[in-house]
Design a protein around this motif. Structure first.
Motif, PDB file in Angstrom:
ATOM      1  N   ILE A  14      -3.766  26.748 -41.859  1.00  0.00           N
ATOM      2  CA  ILE A  14      -4.489  27.533 -42.928  1.00  0.00           C
ATOM      3  C   ILE A  14      -3.910  28.999 -42.862  1.00  0.00           C
ATOM      4  CG2 ILE A  14      -6.956  26.657 -42.982  1.00  0.00           C
ATOM      5  CD1 ILE A  14      -7.642  28.543 -41.051  1.00  0.00           C
ATOM      6  N   CYS A  22      -2.340  29.932 -37.685  1.00  0.00           N
ATOM      7  CA  CYS A  22      -3.816  29.606 -37.589  1.00  0.00           C
ATOM      8  C   CYS A  22      -3.886  28.274 -38.301  1.00  0.00           C
ATOM      9  CB  CYS A  22      -4.618  30.623 -38.557  1.00  0.00           C
ATOM     10  SG  CYS A  22      -5.553  31.633 -37.656  1.00  0.00           S
ATOM     11  N   VAL A  35     -11.234  27.480 -35.861  1.00  0.00           N
ATOM     12  CA  VAL A  35      -9.865  27.645 -36.033  1.00  0.00           C
ATOM     13  C   VAL A  35      -9.180  27.897 -34.576  1.00  0.00           C
ATOM     14  CG1 VAL A  35     -10.101  28.577 -38.336  1.00  0.00           C
ATOM     15  CG2 VAL A  35     -10.003  30.220 -36.310  1.00  0.00           C
ATOM     16  N   VAL A  68     -14.999  38.303 -35.556  1.00  0.00           N
ATOM     17  CA  VAL A  68     -14.512  36.857 -35.619  1.00  0.00           C
ATOM     18  C   VAL A  68     -14.960  36.593 -34.127  1.00  0.00           C
ATOM     19  CG1 VAL A  68     -12.786  35.178 -35.478  1.00  0.00           C
ATOM     20  CG2 VAL A  68     -12.876  36.748 -37.325  1.00  0.00           C
ATOM     21  N   MET A  86     -11.358  30.323 -32.169  1.00  0.00           N
ATOM     22  CA  MET A  86     -12.244  31.395 -32.884  1.00  0.00           C
ATOM     23  C   MET A  86     -13.062  30.721 -33.935  1.00  0.00           C
ATOM     24  SD  MET A  86      -9.292  34.407 -33.212  1.00  0.00           S
ATOM     25  CE  MET A  86      -8.052  33.315 -33.229  1.00  0.00           C
ATOM     26  N   GLU A  87     -14.004  31.540 -34.423  1.00  0.00           N
ATOM     27  CA  GLU A  87     -14.838  30.987 -35.561  1.00  0.00           C
ATOM     28  C   GLU A  87     -14.058  30.845 -36.955  1.00  0.00           C
ATOM     29  OE1 GLU A  87     -17.312  34.501 -36.149  1.00  0.00           O
ATOM     30  OE2 GLU A  87     -18.543  33.730 -37.716  1.00  0.00           O
ATOM     31  N   TYR A  88     -14.509  29.986 -37.514  1.00  0.00           N
ATOM     32  CA  TYR A  88     -13.866  29.604 -38.985  1.00  0.00           C
ATOM     33  C   TYR A  88     -14.639  30.324 -40.000  1.00  0.00           C
ATOM     34  CZ  TYR A  88     -12.552  26.983 -43.179  1.00  0.00           C
ATOM     35  OH  TYR A  88     -11.956  26.634 -44.396  1.00  0.00           O
ATOM     36  N   CYS A  89     -13.769  31.063 -40.737  1.00  0.00           N
ATOM     37  CA  CYS A  89     -14.208  31.892 -42.023  1.00  0.00           C
ATOM     38  C   CYS A  89     -13.996  31.260 -43.430  1.00  0.00           C
ATOM     39  CB  CYS A  89     -13.692  33.322 -41.735  1.00  0.00           C
ATOM     40  SG  CYS A  89     -13.904  34.295 -40.328  1.00  0.00           S
ATOM     41  N   GLN A  96      -5.915  37.632 -49.841  1.00  0.00           N
ATOM     42  CA  GLN A  96      -6.257  36.773 -50.744  1.00  0.00           C
ATOM     43  C   GLN A  96      -6.876  37.231 -51.943  1.00  0.00           C
ATOM     44  OE1 GLN A  96      -7.906  33.698 -48.429  1.00  0.00           O
ATOM     45  NE2 GLN A  96      -5.936  33.359 -47.316  1.00  0.00           N
ATOM     46  N   PHE A 147     -11.630  38.960 -42.658  1.00  0.00           N
ATOM     47  CA  PHE A 147     -11.973  37.641 -43.228  1.00  0.00           C
ATOM     48  C   PHE A 147     -13.414  37.677 -43.702  1.00  0.00           C
ATOM     49  CE2 PHE A 147      -8.109  35.821 -41.574  1.00  0.00           C
ATOM     50  CZ  PHE A 147      -7.862  36.746 -40.410  1.00  0.00           C
ATOM     51  N   ASP A 158      -8.336  39.291 -35.454  1.00  0.00           N
ATOM     52  CA  ASP A 158      -6.887  39.334 -35.098  1.00  0.00           C
ATOM     53  C   ASP A 158      -6.584  40.785 -34.337  1.00  0.00           C
ATOM     54  OD1 ASP A 158      -3.774  38.487 -36.901  1.00  0.00           O
ATOM     55  OD2 ASP A 158      -4.704  37.957 -34.817  1.00  0.00           O
TER      56      ASP A 158
HETATM   57  C1  5Z5 Z   1      -5.583  29.968 -47.384  1.00  0.00           C
HETATM   58  N1  5Z5 Z   1      -6.352  30.196 -45.797  1.00  0.00           N
HETATM   59  C2  5Z5 Z   1      -7.430  30.375 -46.184  1.00  0.00           C
HETATM   60  O1  5Z5 Z   1      -8.222  30.588 -46.875  1.00  0.00           O
HETATM   61  C3  5Z5 Z   1      -8.225  30.793 -44.647  1.00  0.00           C
HETATM   62  C4  5Z5 Z   1      -9.316  30.541 -44.169  1.00  0.00           C
HETATM   63  C5  5Z5 Z   1     -10.343  29.526 -44.881  1.00  0.00           C
HETATM   64  N2  5Z5 Z   1      -9.731  31.068 -42.943  1.00  0.00           N
HETATM   65  C6  5Z5 Z   1      -8.532  31.544 -42.542  1.00  0.00           C
HETATM   66  C7  5Z5 Z   1      -8.531  32.479 -41.364  1.00  0.00           C
HETATM   67  C8  5Z5 Z   1      -9.210  32.485 -40.230  1.00  0.00           C
HETATM   68  C9  5Z5 Z   1     -10.749  31.630 -40.063  1.00  0.00           C
HETATM   69  O2  5Z5 Z   1     -10.911  31.023 -40.974  1.00  0.00           O
HETATM   70  N3  5Z5 Z   1     -11.079  32.217 -38.813  1.00  0.00           N
HETATM   71  C10 5Z5 Z   1     -10.123  32.976 -37.977  1.00  0.00           C
HETATM   72  C11 5Z5 Z   1     -10.220  33.521 -36.931  1.00  0.00           C
HETATM   73  C12 5Z5 Z   1      -9.228  34.596 -36.437  1.00  0.00           C
HETATM   74  C13 5Z5 Z   1      -7.934  34.647 -37.340  1.00  0.00           C
HETATM   75 CL1  5Z5 Z   1      -6.769  35.661 -36.632  1.00  0.00          CL
HETATM   76  C14 5Z5 Z   1      -7.998  34.166 -38.511  1.00  0.00           C
HETATM   77  C15 5Z5 Z   1      -8.944  33.095 -38.886  1.00  0.00           C
HETATM   78  C16 5Z5 Z   1      -7.738  31.704 -43.445  1.00  0.00           C
HETATM   79  C17 5Z5 Z   1      -6.308  32.563 -43.452  1.00  0.00           C
END
Ligand code: 5Z5
Length: 278
Positions: A14, A22, A35, A68, A86-89, A96, A147, A158
């Protein structure tokens, strides 16, 4: 019982942050979506590896609604890789959001920006609180490290690893960004401190308003000059003088005039806005 790689199923990649990749994962025992951030430590010295482990252990102690959540870490010595779970966001990151707003030419609502200000400040207050006499300074505050959950609430992520990975081999290889958020004290080679996180937060909130950083230039020398004299334009006129005033305070060039986290949370304009969001 410590986790192993086999406890998880990798669903997708992701993102690749400044310090690793990630991946979205599913915990097999209960289907929970999480994640992990994969970081290769093979090129680190022994002392940097110790710093990385102590940094992760310190970060795991940070339990806050706008930070997070760290769950666990797995070290695969055969691949010299650490996996930080870690937690999903769901909402992705602010970088973005800014990119899509810029692409569609649509500015972000002022209410949303105040919500970001209050929640990021609350998360930084937790980080700057002394834990075992040691403040966890973020050191790399930028939209890509903020996030959002499914309700567009902030999850600060992060962190703290910037200091560990500033060594030549891995940092030089991975660091590609222009330091738009570098504070005047860092430009002048002074040490990073809590007020440097405040400056970065000011740059980030400015960028949420203007959809570009406060300080831009075609070369590092000009960028440094603009940062050190505080040469930037007001946020777009669609935003109130109150929002402009608080961002201007965060972007004060003199460190001693820049507010602390506590000063921000007690600022009359911020207090009024916190009451509105309650
Ligand atoms: C295109 N990527 C995304 O939409 C995205 C989503 C839905 N989640 C993330 C990133 C994280 C996420 O969902 N949880 C995280 C915990 C720590 C770190 Cl360093 C990053 C994340 C990303 C980059």
């Amino acid at each position: 019982m410590p986790s192993t790689l086999e406890d998880f199923e990798v669903l997708s990649t992701i993102g690749s942050g400044s310090y690793g990749t990630c991946k979205k994962i599913r915990r097999k025992k209960d289907g929970k979506i999480l994640v992990w951030k994969e970081m290769e430590y093979g090129t680190m010295t022994e002392s940097e590896k110790l710093m990385l482990v102590s940094e992760v252990n310190l970060l795991r102690e940070l339990k806050h609604q706008h930070i997070v959540r760290y769950y666990d870490r797995i070290i695969d010595r055969s691949k010299t890789t650490i996996y930080i779970i870690m937690e999903y966001c769901d909402g992705g990151d602010l970088a973005q959001l800014i990119s899509s707003s810029r692409r569609t030419g649509s500015f972000l609502d002022e209410e949303f920006i105040w919500k970001m200000l209050i929640q990021i400040t609350s998360a930084l207050k937790e980080c700057h609180r002394r834990k075992n006499g040691k403040a966890v300074l973020h050191r790399d505050l930028k939209p890509a490290n903020i996030f959002l959950d499914a309700d567009k609430n902030v999850k600060l992520g992060d962190f703290g690893l910037a200091r560990v990975l500033h060594h030549e081999t891995s940092f030089a290889k991975t660091y590609v960004g222009t330091p738009y958020y570098m504070s005047p004290e860092l430009v002048n080679n002074m040490s990073y401190n809590e007020k440097s996180d405040i400056w970065a937060m000011g740059c980030m909130l400015y960028e949420l308003c203007a959809l570009h950083p406060p300080f831009t230039a075609s070369n590092q020398l000009d960028l440094n000059r603009k940062i050190c004299v505080g040469d930037y334009s007001r946020i777009p006129l669609r935003y109130t003088d109150d929002l402009n005033a608080i961002i201007s305070k965060l972007l004060r060039v003199e460190v001693h005039k820049r507010p602390s986290i506590e000063d921000v949370l007690h600022d009359s304009v911020v207090v009024r806005r916190i009451k509105r969001l309650e």
